[in-house]
Design a protein around this motif. Structure first.
Motif: not given
Length: 252
Positions: A16, A19-20, A200, A212-213, A216-217, A220
């Motif tokens: 994770i 990802a940001p 999601i 969830l990871a 999130i990816w 991103a």
């Protein structure tokens, strides 16, 4: 194997954490693999072959690890069916429908996508096969039911938008078109919005940290692509609605 759960959680947190930065770099236009524009670095791989090579690890990794674990259960079986439905279409059907004459994908994009899909599928398969412990009433849990609804809704939007765009391009003789009709009247990229919603929902119905990871990816990776495409539409078509959202109607 529950004693290994902290290791899985640590691996997921590390995954994770990347990802940001990836999201930020894509938003500012740093794109060495050609994800949001340009050809990317390295030699080009024929488009259809590249697509299959990129997606095949996603299709295979999670189900393979899950089935080899021997820990088969209802939620895992449902998750695998949903996963195979998405990636079976994406890997084995869609590449043959999209015209790929002369199209290439950079070898760096192929390598990065392959790596990403192996890690993602591996983490989800690891959880589902060796750590998942759902109660017998989980299929009636609001999180599972809401996740199913979101995943089906997202998949329907994603597939509809992809085929709508494909039909419009075919009707134009392969020329670039300004998307119209249905969800395209409020969103620049309903196909990408649908895929985000889909994963999601998958994370919600499985209530799994690696899922969830993946969600999130997905944000991103796809959100910058949606903004890039909207900007491209604005530059290409003088009559493109200036206020049309990229991903979320009236908001984003």
């Amino acid at each position: 194997m529950h004693e290994l759960l902290p290791s899985l959680n640590l691996a997921t947190w590390i995954w994770i954490a990347f990802a940001p930065p990836a999201f930020i770099l894509l938003m500012v236009g740093w794109d060495p693999v050609g994800r949001v524009g340009g050809g990317g670095l390295g030699v080009g791989v024929e488009g259809r072959l590249a697509w299959i090579l990129m997606e095949l690890p996603a299709l295979a990794t999670f189900p393979l690890i899950y089935f080899l674990s021997g820990n088969l259960h209802l939620v895992g079986n449902v998750a695998v069916v949903l996963w195979l439905a998405h990636y079976g279409h994406r890997t084995l059907v869609w590449p043959w429908l999209v015209p790929k004459k002369g199209a290439t994908v950079s070898i760096t994009m192929v390598a990065m996508a392959l790596f990403f899909n192996v890690i993602t599928g591996g983490l989800i398969g690891w959880f589902m096969g060796y750590h998942a412990d759902y109660g017998v009433d989980w299929p009636a849990d609001p999180r599972f039911l809401a996740g199913l609804v979101l995943m089906f809704a997202g998949a329907a939007l994603n597939v509809w938008a992809d085929y709508r765009l494909l039909d419009m391009r075919k009707a134009s003789g392969g020329q670039r078109v300004m998307p119209r009709g249905g969800a395209f009247e409020v969103l620049a990229c309903p196909n990408l919005a649908g895929e985000i919603l889909e994963w999601i929902g998958f994370a919600l119905l499985t209530w799994a940290f690696p899922a969830l990871a993946f969600a999130i990816w997905t944000v991103a990776n796809l959100a910058p692509r949606a903004f890039w495409r909207r900007n491209q539409y604005r530059e290409s078509f003088a009559d493109y609605p200036k206020g049309r959202a990229a991903l979320i109607p009236k908001l984003l």
